[in-house]
Design an enzyme around this catalytic site. Sequence first.
Site, mmCIF file in Angstrom:
data_model
loop_
_atom_site.group_PDB
_atom_site.id
_atom_site.type_symbol
_atom_site.label_atom_id
_atom_site.label_comp_id
_atom_site.label_asym_id
_atom_site.label_seq_id
_atom_site.Cartn_x
_atom_site.Cartn_y
_atom_site.Cartn_z
ATOM 1 N N THR A 210 0.898 -1.130 -0.090
ATOM 2 C CA THR A 210 0.081 -0.076 0.091
ATOM 3 C C THR A 210 1.042 1.331 0.000
ATOM 4 O OG1 THR A 210 -1.702 -1.233 0.965
ATOM 5 C CG2 THR A 210 -1.628 1.262 1.630
ATOM 6 N N ASP A 241 -8.872 -1.322 5.724
ATOM 7 C CA ASP A 241 -8.519 -0.171 6.530
ATOM 8 C C ASP A 241 -8.163 1.047 5.690
ATOM 9 O OD1 ASP A 241 -5.885 -1.539 5.842
ATOM 10 O OD2 ASP A 241 -4.836 0.186 7.292
ATOM 11 N N GLY A 264 -5.106 -4.945 7.206
ATOM 12 C CA GLY A 264 -6.146 -4.114 7.492
ATOM 13 C C GLY A 264 -7.211 -4.430 8.488
#
Length: 344
Positions: A210, A241, A264
């Site tokens: 990410t 998340d 997440g």
Amino acid sequence: MKLFVRFFPVLLLLPFCKNTNTETTMPTQRPDYAIAIHGGAGTIRKSDITPEQEAGYRAALDTALTIGETILKNGGMALDAVTATIAYLEDNPLFNAGRGAVFTHEGRNEHDASIMDGRNQMAGAVGGVSIVKNPIRLARAIMEKSPHVMLSGSGAEQFAIENGLDTVAPSWFFTQRRWDSLQKVLEKEKAQQPRGQLKPSRFEDQKFGTVGCVVLDKNGNLAAGTSTGGMTNKRWNRLGDTPVIGAGTYASNDGCAVSCTGHGEYFIRYAVAHDVWARMVYGGLSLEDAAKQIVMQKLVEKGGEGGLIAVDKDGNIAMPFNSEGMYRGFAKPGERQVLIYQTE
Ligand code: ASP
């Protein structure tokens, strides 16, 4: 009347006295600006990547920092620096965001992103879009042009089209490397007895990836943004998340700006990004202590792998992670670092 005449000169001076006071209480060491970025946390071992690959990651992180830093040096807004920096990382296939996103169980790319303005807690978030070239730009448009905070799926894509954002064919996001990772996981899943979906925490080749950016601009405004393809083999329109304000992203000018990366589900359960802010503002901790407590103690205790980047209103930066590595970097006037491993 006599009193008024006696104090009149003092009254005239009051506005200036106030000014002098304000100036003397200004933090003296706050840097002009500060920016931190991440390109994901996870099982990143020096032995697993070639020197060329490593150089490629470092160069990409460095370019991303330069993009954000140039905007900040020229007096640009925190939000603009966050958007442009993340858009660059989304376009770079090395990272699990935009081009380079991981594949779902069904072999699709579903992108999540969010952005938050520390001045006023305005926020925009998007989940599960497959045709929007830069999901971070969509998150920003949702914040600025819709009455909502979070849109998802085909509705969010419709909103992107109506607002003139760049769209692409889903195949634009295809990378062989991420496709091969999905195939590996699917094979493992097939071999597993009894059959079922492998838990994301058991993905041995899960590198996360990410991207995120947090910024303090020259006007003292904070902003944070995060963008991801999620986790390999995710299913059922799973959202992590990243698009959840307070979990993957949070910013408030009275404390700090935070962007997270990692598994997440844990970051949602423990509202990690907001918790860093709360430990600072309610708990009186420094940014460093607040961020470390949650990443190195709470998440470790609970089994949540990952890390975060954060910048506070005084320009302090924290970048803790509890995984083997985290692609990361920061820049302030006269300072710059790009890092990957735990010790280097
Ligand atoms: N946090 C992201 C998610 O769970 C994945 C990552 O950071 O790599 O979707």
